[in-house]
Write a protein that holds these residues in place. Structure first.
Motif, PDB file in Angstrom:
ATOM      1  N   SER A 329      10.368  45.356  -6.370  1.00  0.00           N
ATOM      2  CA  SER A 329      10.536  43.980  -5.842  1.00  0.00           C
ATOM      3  C   SER A 329      12.328  43.562  -5.653  1.00  0.00           C
ATOM      4  O   SER A 329      13.659  44.196  -5.899  1.00  0.00           O
ATOM      5  CB  SER A 329      10.762  42.524  -6.315  1.00  0.00           C
ATOM      6  N   GLY A 330      11.955  43.681  -3.860  1.00  0.00           N
ATOM      7  CA  GLY A 330      13.707  43.519  -2.700  1.00  0.00           C
ATOM      8  C   GLY A 330      13.963  41.787  -2.990  1.00  0.00           C
ATOM      9  O   GLY A 330      14.969  41.614  -3.419  1.00  0.00           O
ATOM     10  N   ARG A 331      13.243  41.472  -2.114  1.00  0.00           N
ATOM     11  CA  ARG A 331      13.468  40.602  -1.655  1.00  0.00           C
ATOM     12  C   ARG A 331      12.985  38.959  -2.330  1.00  0.00           C
ATOM     13  O   ARG A 331      14.167  37.948  -1.983  1.00  0.00           O
ATOM     14  CB  ARG A 331      12.413  39.679  -0.327  1.00  0.00           C
ATOM     15  N   ALA A 332      12.307  39.600  -3.706  1.00  0.00           N
ATOM     16  CA  ALA A 332      12.042  38.043  -4.165  1.00  0.00           C
ATOM     17  C   ALA A 332      13.204  37.525  -4.888  1.00  0.00           C
ATOM     18  O   ALA A 332      13.667  36.664  -4.905  1.00  0.00           O
ATOM     19  CB  ALA A 332      10.695  38.371  -5.132  1.00  0.00           C
ATOM     20  N   TRP A 333      14.097  38.908  -5.200  1.00  0.00           N
ATOM     21  CA  TRP A 333      14.611  38.532  -6.565  1.00  0.00           C
ATOM     22  C   TRP A 333      16.243  38.529  -5.557  1.00  0.00           C
ATOM     23  O   TRP A 333      17.077  37.504  -5.935  1.00  0.00           O
ATOM     24  CB  TRP A 333      15.723  39.483  -7.401  1.00  0.00           C
ATOM     25  N   GLU A 343      21.553  32.738 -12.078  1.00  0.00           N
ATOM     26  CA  GLU A 343      19.981  31.371 -12.016  1.00  0.00           C
ATOM     27  C   GLU A 343      19.395  32.083 -11.317  1.00  0.00           C
ATOM     28  O   GLU A 343      17.975  31.835 -11.801  1.00  0.00           O
ATOM     29  CB  GLU A 343      20.908  30.789 -12.271  1.00  0.00           C
ATOM     30  N   GLY A 344      19.146  32.219 -10.193  1.00  0.00           N
ATOM     31  CA  GLY A 344      18.351  31.902  -9.563  1.00  0.00           C
ATOM     32  C   GLY A 344      17.562  33.338  -9.625  1.00  0.00           C
ATOM     33  O   GLY A 344      16.289  33.522  -9.392  1.00  0.00           O
ATOM     34  N   VAL A 345      18.487  35.115 -10.231  1.00  0.00           N
ATOM     35  CA  VAL A 345      17.198  36.001 -10.366  1.00  0.00           C
ATOM     36  C   VAL A 345      17.040  35.594 -11.101  1.00  0.00           C
ATOM     37  O   VAL A 345      14.809  36.507 -11.550  1.00  0.00           O
ATOM     38  CB  VAL A 345      18.215  37.209 -10.432  1.00  0.00           C
ATOM     39  N   LEU A 346      17.302  34.763 -12.579  1.00  0.00           N
ATOM     40  CA  LEU A 346      16.528  35.033 -13.473  1.00  0.00           C
ATOM     41  C   LEU A 346      15.156  33.876 -13.253  1.00  0.00           C
ATOM     42  O   LEU A 346      14.298  34.066 -14.281  1.00  0.00           O
ATOM     43  CB  LEU A 346      17.424  34.979 -14.761  1.00  0.00           C
ATOM     44  N   CYS A 347      15.948  33.046 -12.799  1.00  0.00           N
ATOM     45  CA  CYS A 347      14.707  31.711 -11.745  1.00  0.00           C
ATOM     46  C   CYS A 347      13.191  33.031 -11.686  1.00  0.00           C
ATOM     47  O   CYS A 347      11.852  32.496 -11.868  1.00  0.00           O
ATOM     48  CB  CYS A 347      15.258  30.608 -10.650  1.00  0.00           C
ATOM     49  N   ALA A 348      13.400  33.967 -10.757  1.00  0.00           N
ATOM     50  CA  ALA A 348      12.644  34.398  -9.648  1.00  0.00           C
ATOM     51  C   ALA A 348      11.982  35.380 -10.635  1.00  0.00           C
ATOM     52  O   ALA A 348      10.701  35.266 -10.435  1.00  0.00           O
ATOM     53  CB  ALA A 348      13.137  35.578  -8.465  1.00  0.00           C
TER      54      ALA A 348
END
Length: 402
Positions: A329-333, A343-348
């Motif tokens: 995945s590129g855009r999602a993370w 924290e946003g990457v972990l959330c995704a």
């Protein structure tokens, strides 16, 4: 904004936090963005068969990707300029991937360098290589990745020239962004991003700055990079990389069965079925549409990964059901990184994991290694009522929620 319930919420947050010049780079594609849209639409158009009366109390989501464990069948794919969305962005994303338990791949065009990420993490990561005309630069990047302990090299195949990205040209995208009156006003209107970026260790291409001795300033470095993409890249070039790199080699940008077979012959350990997220050849087929024929042709001899439009856990199921061993995945993370940093990457990743788990339960799956052929299918055609056997054309369903 209320609770974050999906990657699309993170996308909305990223759009608000980033200046347009940066968000449009992350979000957009080449030309009319036909390929970009096909990636999402064709995943949406696939149907999932619901299977009940099965014990799905224990569901296994972990896999191995070129021998490395992944908590879910997903790796964080390489994206250029991630460090312009959040201070030290690639380092923060790599730490999130390590904490969650999935592979992380650093782009050649990252802001943080190979050494920055190696210093900040303890788990071996992957490095993605763009081959330059200057063979010495390529050799140095490969040797640096090897010295940093990178366990796999992803060689991107589809950048003989750079796709025309209209929004980036209009916005004056460069590293750092070229300041116009419009850009300056837009950047000043995003103070959270501006203040955050002041904490960044680097503001240019960390992997290339020391490689180009004659590029004494940032604009010269950018111009050098733009001139270095190599249209002579061919199978012999891939074989040279295979001889130079003695660890796992993954070839990214496979969209044709013939190229997949050549990848096997060249000694690659895995391929990634990918159209560069719709950022290169506009008008190309979606990645998911060509995945089955490629997987059928080579999956018994090589690992087949999928990239192109992953936004939900059900998208992962669809890719695996169509023949992929795992996904990138590129855009999602990247939306998560732009919205909330590490924290946003972990959330995704957690959102994708939860959606994947729920989707497995509702499709009767307990193990992703054994997905029955009928789980992922085309949407059945609707039939007029009262006329058994009669059928009309299947409706064109659009992913309106996207």
């Amino acid at each position: 904004m209320g609770p974050i319930t999906s990657v699309f919420d993170l996308e909305t947050m990223a759009r608000k936090r980033l200046p347009a010049v940066i968000f449009d780079y992350v979000h957009g594609g080449a030309g009319m963005e036909l390929t970009l849209q096909r990636n999402e639409d064709d995943l949406c158009a696939l149907a999932l068969r619901q299977h009940d009366m099965r014990d799905v109390s224990h569901r296994t989501m972990s896999v191995k990707m070129v021998g490395e464990p992944a908590e879910i069948p997903l790796a964080i794919g390489p994206t250029g300029l991630a460090g312009l969305t959040w201070a030290n962005g690639e380092v923060e994303a790599a730490r999130a991937a390590e904490h969650f338990g999935v592979p992380f791949c650093l782009s050649t065009m990252s802001i943080c360098s190979i050494e920055d990420v190696a210093e900040a993490t303890s788990r071996p990561f992957w490095f993605q290589l763009y081959l330059m005309k200057d063979r010495k630069v390529n050799e140095n990047l490969i040797h640096r990745a090897h010295a940093a302990g990178c366990s796999a090299l992803i060689l991107t195949l589809d950048l003989h020239v750079q796709g025309k990205r209209w929004a980036d040209a209009k916005n004056g995208l460069s590293v750092p962004p070229r300041l116009t009156l419009h850009n300056t006003m837009d950047i000043l209107s995003h103070p959270r991003w501006l203040v955050g970026m002041a904490r960044s260790r680097r503001r240019t291409f960390g992997n290339l700055q020391g490689e180009v001795q004659h590029a004494k300033h940032l604009s010269a470095l950018t111009q050098w990079i733009e001139s270095q993409f190599d249209p002579s890249f061919d199978l012999e070039t891939v074989k040279w990389v295979r001889k130079t790199w003695d660890r796992k080699l993954i070839l990214k940008g496979i969209m044709h069965v013939d190229d997949a077979r050549l990848a096997v012959d060249a000694g690659a350990d895995a391929i990634i079925v990918s159209n560069h997220g719709g950022r290169q050849l506009d008008g190309a087929p979606s990645s998911i549409s060509v995945l089955p024929e490629i997987a059928d042709a080579v999956r018994d001899r090589i690992e087949v990964f999928f990239d192109g439009g992953i936004r939900t856990g059900s998208d992962i199921i669809k890719a695996l059901g169509y023949g992929a061993h795992a996904c990138l995945s590129g855009r999602a993370w990247l939306y998560g990184l732009a919205a909330q940093g590490r924290e946003g990457v972990l959330c995704a990743l957690k959102l994708l994991q939860e959606e994947l788990s729920d989707c497995m339960a509702l499709t009767g799956l307990s193990d992703l290694h054994n997905i029955a052929p009928d789980v992922v299918t085309a949407q059945p055609a609707l039939r007029p009522p009262g006329r058994p056997g009669a059928s009309g054309p299947a409706p064109q369903l659009q992913g309106a929620y996207r």
